[in-house]
Design an enzyme around this catalytic site. Structure first.
Site, PDB file in Angstrom:
ATOM      1  N   CYS A 107      -4.338  -4.104  -2.226  1.00 29.87           N
ATOM      2  CA  CYS A 107      -3.678  -3.010  -1.468  1.00 29.87           C
ATOM      3  C   CYS A 107      -4.128  -1.715  -1.439  1.00 29.87           C
ATOM      4  O   CYS A 107      -4.209  -1.405  -2.541  1.00 29.87           O
ATOM      5  CB  CYS A 107      -2.037  -3.297  -1.692  1.00 29.87           C
ATOM      6  SG  CYS A 107      -0.980  -1.926  -0.938  1.00 29.87           S
ATOM      7  N   CYS A 135       6.089  -2.837  -1.838  1.00 28.63           N
ATOM      8  CA  CYS A 135       4.854  -1.860  -2.213  1.00 28.63           C
ATOM      9  C   CYS A 135       5.305  -0.349  -2.462  1.00 28.63           C
ATOM     10  O   CYS A 135       4.748   0.193  -3.321  1.00 28.63           O
ATOM     11  CB  CYS A 135       4.075  -1.744  -0.732  1.00 28.63           C
ATOM     12  SG  CYS A 135       2.584  -0.928  -0.626  1.00 28.63           S
ATOM     13  N   GLY A 166      16.921 -29.925   3.159  1.00 32.22           N
ATOM     14  CA  GLY A 166      15.852 -30.240   3.870  1.00 32.22           C
ATOM     15  C   GLY A 166      16.049 -31.005   5.222  1.00 32.22           C
ATOM     16  O   GLY A 166      15.192 -31.299   6.087  1.00 32.22           O
ATOM     17  N   CYS A 218      -0.149  -4.057   1.479  1.00 32.40           N
ATOM     18  CA  CYS A 218       1.014  -5.066   1.304  1.00 32.40           C
ATOM     19  C   CYS A 218       1.487  -5.267   2.637  1.00 32.40           C
ATOM     20  O   CYS A 218       1.780  -4.644   3.276  1.00 32.40           O
ATOM     21  CB  CYS A 218       1.989  -4.573   0.411  1.00 32.40           C
ATOM     22  SG  CYS A 218       1.218  -4.794  -1.272  1.00 32.40           S
ATOM     23  N   CYS A 235      -0.905   0.641  -2.827  1.00 42.17           N
ATOM     24  CA  CYS A 235      -0.506   0.363  -4.303  1.00 42.17           C
ATOM     25  C   CYS A 235      -1.318  -0.226  -5.189  1.00 42.17           C
ATOM     26  O   CYS A 235      -1.165  -0.317  -6.371  1.00 42.17           O
ATOM     27  CB  CYS A 235       0.938  -0.272  -4.313  1.00 42.17           C
ATOM     28  SG  CYS A 235       0.902  -2.180  -3.986  1.00 42.17           S
TER      29      CYS A 235
END
Lengths: 365, 286, 303
Positions: free
Chosen positions: C249, C280, C39, C274, C252
């Site tokens: 979606c 997808c 970080g 998606c 899908c």
């Protein structure tokens, strides 16, 4: 060049292929600007870049920078003093006749800004009539700027010294300028290897400005709130040739491997300091690749302010972090990338906040 | 920290030989300065001896006053204790830090700043110095709370509301930006913020200067109540004997960077010894 | 002679023209520092790339320093492998390093991404390189860079918490959208790059290494495998990912992936698809686990 870019070039029109020496000779200031902003001395490569970028200098500088990244750093140049500068132009606005003389050289400064409407045929004919491209005598329509400095002597009057002493040295002898402070910064900060942040030494801000976007640098100097009343005077402006020397990897001796052209400005102003009468002049320094007086003057003006307002982190912030051409132009380009993934996230929060507000209103109704 | 056999002292805050010089730091800057010479500026070096040889102790539940005119060094002493600037010489100790065995003057800046979380709180004359005016009253109190690790939104709200109630700020204004508050209200928010983490030491720098007389009286009343209730050790810096009389039990008088007299506040008000103290008292009696 | 000298000084000539080997080594060092201090933003000498700053010049440097001839490289922009920018970057790196272009997240060794983490959970050995336009999570809170660095150094983050507090006071919720700030291993506050909140939990305890690289700002930071990455929020204000009730979606039928709007036949933005095109496609060909029963974590709940 990618196939796509080639197609684009083809689409520009059916005119003749633009030769590199045409670009370096006829658009020399553009080539110089690209080299300066790229931080790479390579006239032919800069001409290529400018051609590939359809004449857009920031884009050309980006091309040149990216190209340079691909090259290993083989050696580090030896320090060279600009007292060695072989001037092709050298003026002082501080003295009518400075030691070493005024060398006007080639410049657009002293001619009227009249658009040349000479018929194209005539222009071509005159050009063809000139004996040879090597000829550096002025063309018929005088003073056109051009950079064939293979023999810079042509630009220098006989009586002038090719390596005149700096006006700054004269000022020092007169006791007008405080001697340079010897503290700190003995080894230059390398902005290409270490990101410079506010508080970085002077060598960092000088490097940043030397390869800054010319327009950004000009604006920051011109628009700066830090500019004092009254303006500084470029005590000396030079354009000339400097050798580049490296230590030979085998013998260890300095060898001149190339020559570069630079613009150099030393600018003077006397700024009052809190509680002190100005007894000596402040000095600002500007140096960049090629012939770019606007840049060198802006740089010197900002250097003077930075040195005077020691620790002014706002100004340091702007100089160190906002002047780089590839950074700022890249940022504008990135705005054109798709952002729908984040945008959905933003819209969803807006809707959620609106739903929350409606709920609260119902609760309190 | 080796606090092997150190017993906690009675005092919450102790200063010894505290000094602050601007300019040449050496002893050569001391000669010719102080009340006897009528100046804090060294004739030899031009350095300003803003404070020198300052010492006092403050016990929990006690308030000590530092009085003097502007330039006497009283605010410098406060800033040195607060850590807003670093003293040139001397020793500052807190009971809450190593049982008083640590000279906090020698701590590094990060360690010093950490003390401001839960050991020392400051109320400045200018509320803008102690508050973020672009944040709500509640948010200003949330700042020290989150710094001390509070992570529940509701508990932070409750605590902020509780503190605002104690300083008599209407709860309806808790979510207003501090910028929209009057001077007296801002000062109350600043006091609430200072008390958020129940610091053992509270420093008040001219807490009512700049407020209208009626507003100042209300804030003084509030401070007196809070000092009595909380058991905090307080240092009150003021040029106004009225403020010192109202808030403190003991007082030191400063002039040209030195202490010229110290004692119980009511006695000193009754019978000031040093001519300068007499002058200040006379001014307060108006 | 010159060629021989060049080789002596810089090692064998690199594959043609983007980046020299010494620079790559420097970038790898910066990445290692980042991994060692999760970080923490490591400053590095960001080089100019043959793409505009902001088009992934930072990510590209990281990727180029990591790929080898035998690597399989996936590049996505906003979740798509086929986006113009993603395709160009992938081709550029493949041409330079001789690596293999890949779109299947499972098979990729290195995944460079602009603003998404793939839906397919990453595995041990993979490196996710995220492009970062703005590296400093405190930039909107204090402008002074020295102060930003002091705040990180002392973990003095109360100003960030006050900002979240104020957000709730004014808006009823935390309005941080993409690029939601996170606390890494309990120490540094970091921007996860402008990924949607949907993707933030994937960074926590990941099997893969995440490298975040900001070319313009010249900083690299990283999250090593199995690191705690926690979105900043109050204990009683659960972190919320994007949700749109009922949306799925169009291709899908997924309700458990990040979906974005696209124009429907009527021209309004009514349809959802998606954003992760690879996942997808696999869903549609039965090459990915089917969506869990609707109502589970579908587009919502808290993470």
């Amino acid at each position: 060049m990618s196939a796509q870019a080639k197609d684009q070039d083809a689409a520009v029109g059916g005119t003749a292929w633009l030769e590199l020496d045409q670009i370096t000779e006829r658009l020399g200031l553009g080539v110089d600007r690209v080299m300066g902003e790229a931080g790479l001395w390579a006239p032919e490569l800069a001409a290529r870049a400018l051609r590939q970028a359809h004449g857009d200098p920031p884009e050309a500088a980006q091309l040149l920078r990216a190209h340079r990244t691909a090259l290993p750093r083989l050696a580090i140049g030896e320090p060279v003093s600009t007292t060695e500068l072989k001037v092709v132009r050298r003026i002082s606005s501080a003295f009518r006749n400075p030691p070493g003389g005024q060398v006007l050289g080639r410049t657009l400064d002293y001619v009227g800004r009249l658009l040349d409407l000479m018929p194209e045929d005539e222009g071509k004919a005159r050009n063809a009539g000139s004996p040879h491209a090597e000829d550096t005598r002025p063309h018929a329509h005088d003073h056109a700027h051009d950079h064939r400095h293979r023999d810079p002597d042509h630009a220098v009057p006989e009586e002038a010294v090719r390596t005149p002493a700096h006006v700054l040295a004269t000022f020092r002898d007169m006791g007008l300028v405080a001697p340079p402070r010897g503290d700190g910064d003995p080894e230059p900060f390398d902005i290409t290897r270490r990101p410079a942040r506010p508080g970085a030494p002077r060598s960092a801000w000088l490097q940043t400005m030397a390869r800054a976007d010319t327009g950004s640098l000009l604006y920051l100097w011109y628009g700066s709130d830090w500019r004092p009343a009254g303006h500084e005077v470029p005590g000396e402006l030079r354009h000339g040739i400097l050798p580049l020397r490296v230590r030979h990897p085998h013998t260890g001796r300095p060898v001149t491997v190339a020559e570069t052209r630079v613009s150099e400005v030393q600018t003077f102003h006397s700024l009052p300091r809190a509680g002190e009468l100005p007894t000596s002049l402040d000095v600002g320094y500007g140096l960049c690749f090629g012939h770019n007086e606007r840049k060198a003057i802006s740089m010197a003006g900002l250097d003077l302010l930075l040195a005077h307002h020691e620790g002014a982190t706002d100004l340091q912030h702007d100089v160190l972090l906002t002047l780089d051409g590839p950074d700022s132009t890249g940022y504008t380009q990135h705005l054109k990338l798709p952002h729908h993934v984040e945008y959905r996230s933003v819209l969803e929060r807006a809707h959620a906040a609106a739903r929350g507000t409606r709920l609260t209103e119902r609760d309190t109704a | 920290m080796s606090s092997t056999t150190v017993a906690p002292p009675r005092w919450a805050l102790k200063a010894e030989g505290l000094g602050r010089i601007y300019g040449v730091q050496g002893p050569e800057s001391l000669d010719g300065t102080g009340p006897d010479f009528g100046t804090a500026v060294s004739p030899a070096t031009g350095a300003v001896v803003a404070a020198w040889d300052i010492g006092f102790e403050v016990e929990p539940g006690e308030a000590l006053g530092i009085i003097g005119e502007s330039g006497s060094g009283k605010s410098t002493v406060m800033r040195c204790i607060a850590g807003d600037e670093t003293a040139t010489a001397g020793r500052i100790a807190l009971r809450g830090v190593g049982h008083g065995a640590v000279n906090i003057r020698e701590l590094d800046p990060p360690a010093r700043r950490k003390l401001r979380l839960d050991q020392i709180a400051v109320v400045y004359q200018d509320p803008a110095a102690g508050l973020n005016l672009d944040v709500t009253a509640g948010g200003n109190i949330a700042d020290p709370l989150t710094a001390a690790g509070w992570r529940s939104y509701q508990r932070i709200r409750d605590r902020a509301a509780d503190l605002l109630r104690r300083v008599e700020v209407p709860l309806s204004r808790m979510d207003d930006l501090a910028r929209t508050f009057s001077g007296g209200m801002r000062q109350r928010v600043q006091i609430a913020r200072a008390l958020a983490n129940e610091p053992p030491v509270l420093l008040l720098d001219e807490p009512t200067t700049g407020l209208d007389a009626s507003v100042a009286a209300g804030v003084l009343d509030l401070l007196r109540t809070l000092l009595e209730e909380t058991g905090v050790a307080a240092v009150v810096v003021s040029h106004d004997f009225g403020v010192i009389d109202m808030l403190t039990r003991r007082v030191v008088v400063m002039r040209h960077g030195r202490i010229v007299e110290s004692g119980l506040t009511d006695q000193l008000l009754e019978d000031p010894q040093h001519p300068y103290s007499q002058q200040l008292v006379a001014a307060a009696r108006g | 002679m010159t060629a021989q000298l060049t080789t002596e000084l810089a090692g064998p000539p690199p594959s043609p023209g983007i980046f020299d080997e010494l620079s790559k080594r420097e970038i790898r060092r910066a990445m290692l520092s980042g991994i060692a201090i999760p970080g923490y933003q490591v400053p590095f000498g960001s080089r100019e790339m043959p793409v505009a700053r902001g088009w992934g010049s930072g990510g590209l440097q990281a990727t180029l320093s990591l790929v080898g001839e035998d690597s399989r490289l996936k590049v996505i922009d906003q979740g798509e492998d086929a986006g113009v920018n993603a395709s160009n970057l992938r081709r550029l790196v493949a041409a330079h390093a001789g690596c293999t272009e890949e779109t299947d997240t499972r098979s990729a060794d290195i995944i460079q991404s602009r603003h998404r983490i793939p839906e397919q959970p990453l595995r041990d050995g993979q490196v996710l390189v995220l492009q970062v336009p703005g590296a400093e999570p405190l930039a909107g809170i204090v402008r002074d860079m020295d102060e930003q660095r002091r705040m990180h150094a002392e973990a003095d983050y109360s100003k960030m918490w006050v900002r979240l507090y104020e957000d709730i006071v004014h808006n009823g919720l935390i309005t941080e959208a993409a690029g939601y700030p996170v606390l890494v291993e309990g120490r540094y506050i970091m921007t996860p790059s402008p990924i949607p909140r949907w993707d933030v939990p994937k960074m926590n305890d990941s099997e893969a290494i995440t490298v975040l690289s900001a070319g313009r700002e010249k900083r690299i930071f990283a999250v090593p495998p199995h690191t705690r990455v926690v979105p900043l929020t109050f204990d009683d204000r659960p972190f919320e990912v994007e949700r749109t009730p009922g949306a799925a979606c169009r291709l899908c039928g997924s309700q458990d992936t990040y979906i974005v709007q696209e124009p429907g036949p009527d021209g309004t933005f009514s349809a959802w698809v998606c954003s992760d095109t690879d996942f997808c496609r696999r869903r549609r060909t039965g090459d990915a686990p089917a969506a869990p029963a609707a109502g589970g974590t579908a587009q919502g709940g808290t993470a």
